[in-house]
Scaffold this active site. Sequence first.
Site, mmCIF file in Angstrom:
data_model
loop_
_atom_site.group_PDB
_atom_site.id
_atom_site.type_symbol
_atom_site.label_atom_id
_atom_site.label_comp_id
_atom_site.label_asym_id
_atom_site.label_seq_id
_atom_site.Cartn_x
_atom_site.Cartn_y
_atom_site.Cartn_z
ATOM 1 N N CYS A 36 0.834 -1.218 -0.125
ATOM 2 C CA CYS A 36 0.083 0.108 -0.008
ATOM 3 C C CYS A 36 0.551 1.427 0.298
ATOM 4 C CB CYS A 36 -1.112 -0.144 0.632
ATOM 5 S SG CYS A 36 -2.810 0.941 1.098
ATOM 6 N N HIS A 81 -3.190 -4.775 0.710
ATOM 7 C CA HIS A 81 -3.479 -5.539 1.697
ATOM 8 C C HIS A 81 -3.210 -6.282 1.640
ATOM 9 C CE1 HIS A 81 -2.920 -2.010 3.869
ATOM 10 N NE2 HIS A 81 -3.781 -1.020 3.172
ATOM 11 N N GLU A 85 -1.203 -8.065 3.536
ATOM 12 C CA GLU A 85 -1.085 -9.030 5.004
ATOM 13 C C GLU A 85 -1.794 -9.246 5.775
ATOM 14 O OE1 GLU A 85 -1.311 -5.880 4.600
ATOM 15 O OE2 GLU A 85 -2.029 -4.935 6.368
HETATM 16 N N1 LIG Z 1 -2.297 6.703 3.265
HETATM 17 C C1 LIG Z 1 -2.091 6.516 1.848
HETATM 18 C C2 LIG Z 1 -1.439 4.666 1.558
HETATM 19 C C3 LIG Z 1 -3.073 4.215 2.873
HETATM 20 C C4 LIG Z 1 -3.265 2.736 3.146
HETATM 21 O O1 LIG Z 1 -1.395 2.279 3.431
HETATM 22 N N2 LIG Z 1 -4.303 2.675 3.664
HETATM 23 C C5 LIG Z 1 -3.414 1.427 4.658
HETATM 24 C C6 LIG Z 1 -3.831 2.316 6.445
HETATM 25 C C7 LIG Z 1 -5.486 2.522 6.130
HETATM 26 C C8 LIG Z 1 -5.704 2.821 7.103
HETATM 27 O O2 LIG Z 1 -5.595 2.999 8.347
HETATM 28 O O3 LIG Z 1 -6.903 4.094 6.967
HETATM 29 C C9 LIG Z 1 -3.317 6.451 0.813
HETATM 30 O O4 LIG Z 1 -4.487 7.093 1.571
HETATM 31 O O5 LIG Z 1 -3.400 6.041 -0.006
#
Ligand SMILES: N[C@@H](CCC(=O)NCCCC(=O)O)C(=O)O
Length: 257
Positions: A113, A227, A229
């Site tokens: 991600c 994701h 994982e």
């Molecule tokens: N911020 C980036 C990456 C998105 C990401 O890694 N989401 C996983 C976490 C989701 C959350 O905790 O809200 C994007 O928005 O593209």
Amino acid sequence: MRKPVVGVIGNSHRVENRFQVQMVGERNLRAVAEVSGGLPVMFAGSPDITDIAALLDTVDGIVLTGARANVHPTRFNVDPCEKHEPYDIHRDEVALALSLACVARGIPLFGICRGLQEMNVAFGGSLHPEIREIPGRMNHRMPRLENGEIHPDPTVVFADRHDVALTPGGAFATLLGCEKIRVNSLHGQGILDPGKRVLIEGVAEDGTIEAIRIAEAPTFALGVQWHAEYDPQRNPINRKLFEAFGEALVARQRTAA
Ligand SMILES: N[C@@H](CCC(=O)NCCCC(=O)O)C(=O)O
């Protein structure tokens, strides 16, 4: 041979508006331990704590995890914008340097991600801050309730949401043994222009880049926008990715011995 050690990047958070902590989603650690066969160790996503060279002298692989904060747009020559916050410039500095150093040193690198986005920017690519605003694109952000709150059920949040067409004959298609998969989606940013060595290995139905490989990397250097994982213990697609990462870790140990 000892168990491969895998560095998993942390994210800075403030707890109770008092304590500055580094946090990592447990599913990242479990995927490394339970599927890749590695020993996951979290490291700080902060350059004044994490010495990149020392870290890479210590680990056999790196996982760049997802994170809520966006990559700072000045990293790809775009002005920041309040509505695209939060940012995390400290994690950016560590993750981008690590992406280049891992590939240069032949250390397996798995970007998930935000991690895919960091790899792309590290190799000269750019991001769009809110891809759902691009005509023809879907909303790739996590599902929310009607009142806008995050859905309480993780099986809904992490449910598969769209297909990914894999590049025929590419690393992902070869590894996974197919040319179309279905994946979850929890992101707002996305790759706009791929970097010079960033090979597109998979795209969603709306053209969003969902899988990349760093060209001429001597070992595993893959990034996924979804994701992986979340469920590699039972999802055959994500299992194969973390197993391949594990095999690359062992191969790295052998060459480094
Ligand atoms: N911020 C980036 C990456 C998105 C990401 O890694 N989401 C996983 C976490 C989701 C959350 O905790 O809200 C994007 O928005 O593209």
